[in-house]
Design a protein around this motif. Sequence first.
Motif, short mmCIF file in Angstrom:
data_model
loop_
_atom_site.label_atom_id
_atom_site.label_comp_id
_atom_site.label_asym_id
_atom_site.label_seq_id
_atom_site.Cartn_x
_atom_site.Cartn_y
_atom_site.Cartn_z
N VAL A 196 0.82 -1.04 0.02
CA VAL A 196 0.05 -0.04 -0.08
C VAL A 196 0.94 1.25 -0.10
CG1 VAL A 196 -1.85 1.16 1.25
CG2 VAL A 196 -1.67 -1.18 1.28
N CYS A 197 0.90 2.04 -0.94
CA CYS A 197 1.62 3.18 -0.98
C CYS A 197 0.98 4.38 0.29
CB CYS A 197 1.35 4.04 -2.35
SG CYS A 197 2.10 5.51 -2.35
N LEU A 198 1.84 4.80 1.01
CA LEU A 198 1.60 5.80 2.05
C LEU A 198 2.32 7.07 1.54
CD1 LEU A 198 1.66 4.00 5.21
CD2 LEU A 198 -0.57 4.97 4.13
N LEU A 235 -6.76 1.82 3.94
CA LEU A 235 -6.72 0.78 3.33
C LEU A 235 -5.89 -0.32 4.05
CD1 LEU A 235 -6.15 2.25 -0.42
CD2 LEU A 235 -8.37 1.60 0.71
N VAL A 236 -4.81 0.39 4.82
CA VAL A 236 -3.77 -0.62 5.24
C VAL A 236 -4.64 -1.15 6.59
CG1 VAL A 236 -1.90 -0.39 6.93
CG2 VAL A 236 -1.82 1.16 4.94
N GLU A 237 -5.58 -0.33 7.08
CA GLU A 237 -6.21 -0.92 8.35
C GLU A 237 -7.19 -2.10 7.55
OE1 GLU A 237 -8.75 1.70 10.59
OE2 GLU A 237 -6.97 2.94 10.88
N GLU A 238 -7.76 -1.87 6.52
CA GLU A 238 -8.69 -2.99 6.30
C GLU A 238 -7.91 -4.07 5.70
OE1 GLU A 238 -11.64 -3.22 6.50
OE2 GLU A 238 -12.30 -4.56 5.22
N PHE A 276 0.42 -14.10 2.12
CA PHE A 276 0.61 -12.86 1.85
C PHE A 276 1.45 -12.14 2.55
CE2 PHE A 276 -3.60 -12.71 -0.33
CZ PHE A 276 -3.40 -12.05 -1.21
N THR A 277 2.55 -11.35 2.15
CA THR A 277 3.27 -10.16 2.83
C THR A 277 2.55 -8.90 2.84
OG1 THR A 277 5.02 -11.50 2.89
CG2 THR A 277 5.49 -9.28 3.10
N LEU A 278 2.17 -8.41 3.61
CA LEU A 278 1.51 -6.67 3.70
C LEU A 278 2.71 -5.87 3.80
CD1 LEU A 278 -0.78 -4.96 3.32
CD2 LEU A 278 -1.39 -5.36 5.67
N VAL A 305 -2.57 0.57 -4.44
CA VAL A 305 -2.35 -0.80 -4.03
C VAL A 305 -1.75 -1.73 -5.08
CG1 VAL A 305 -3.20 -2.80 -2.72
CG2 VAL A 305 -4.13 -0.56 -2.36
N LEU A 306 -0.57 -2.08 -4.64
CA LEU A 306 0.00 -3.12 -5.60
C LEU A 306 0.12 -4.43 -5.01
CD1 LEU A 306 2.18 -0.39 -5.71
CD2 LEU A 306 2.92 -1.57 -7.43
#
Length: 151
Positions: free
Chosen positions: A78-80, A92-95, A113-115, A130-131
Amino acid sequence: MGVDLSRIRPVLQRHERGDKTALVHALQDLQATYRYLPEEGVREVCAHLGVPLSKAFAVATFYKAFSLEPRGERICRVCLGTTCHIRGAPLLVEELERLLEVRAGGTTKDLSFTLETVNCVGACAMAPVVLVDGKYHDGVVPTDLPGIVGR
Ligand code: FES
């Protein structure tokens, strides 16, 4: 949990014994095999190339592309960066943390998955971005996420 050491042999065979200059390539090869650098594998590579373990770990921690922790089969980023942040990326990160049951920076227990969070990925006009495995999903809202990660 130990790693399957039989998969190291082909890695070693691709690099000449005692060739200290092959360290980075051998580590890349090891990472491509396991999706991270298992300690046992790094030890085998070092013994094969005649390189001190400390040097291999210095290289592994210097290059961001290497991971000393197990990684998921799929990488969700997720791009921050500033624009994505302003346009709702923290939600989006929280979800994603809720859907994948893992904290940002971590890997799910089943290694699926790795987040990760990343800085600007150069697609600000499409924010928030999001990628997943390098594929861009733009203008993402939280309700898009189950479809994107299949959960
Ligand atoms: S801030 Fe996210 S793409 Fe630039």
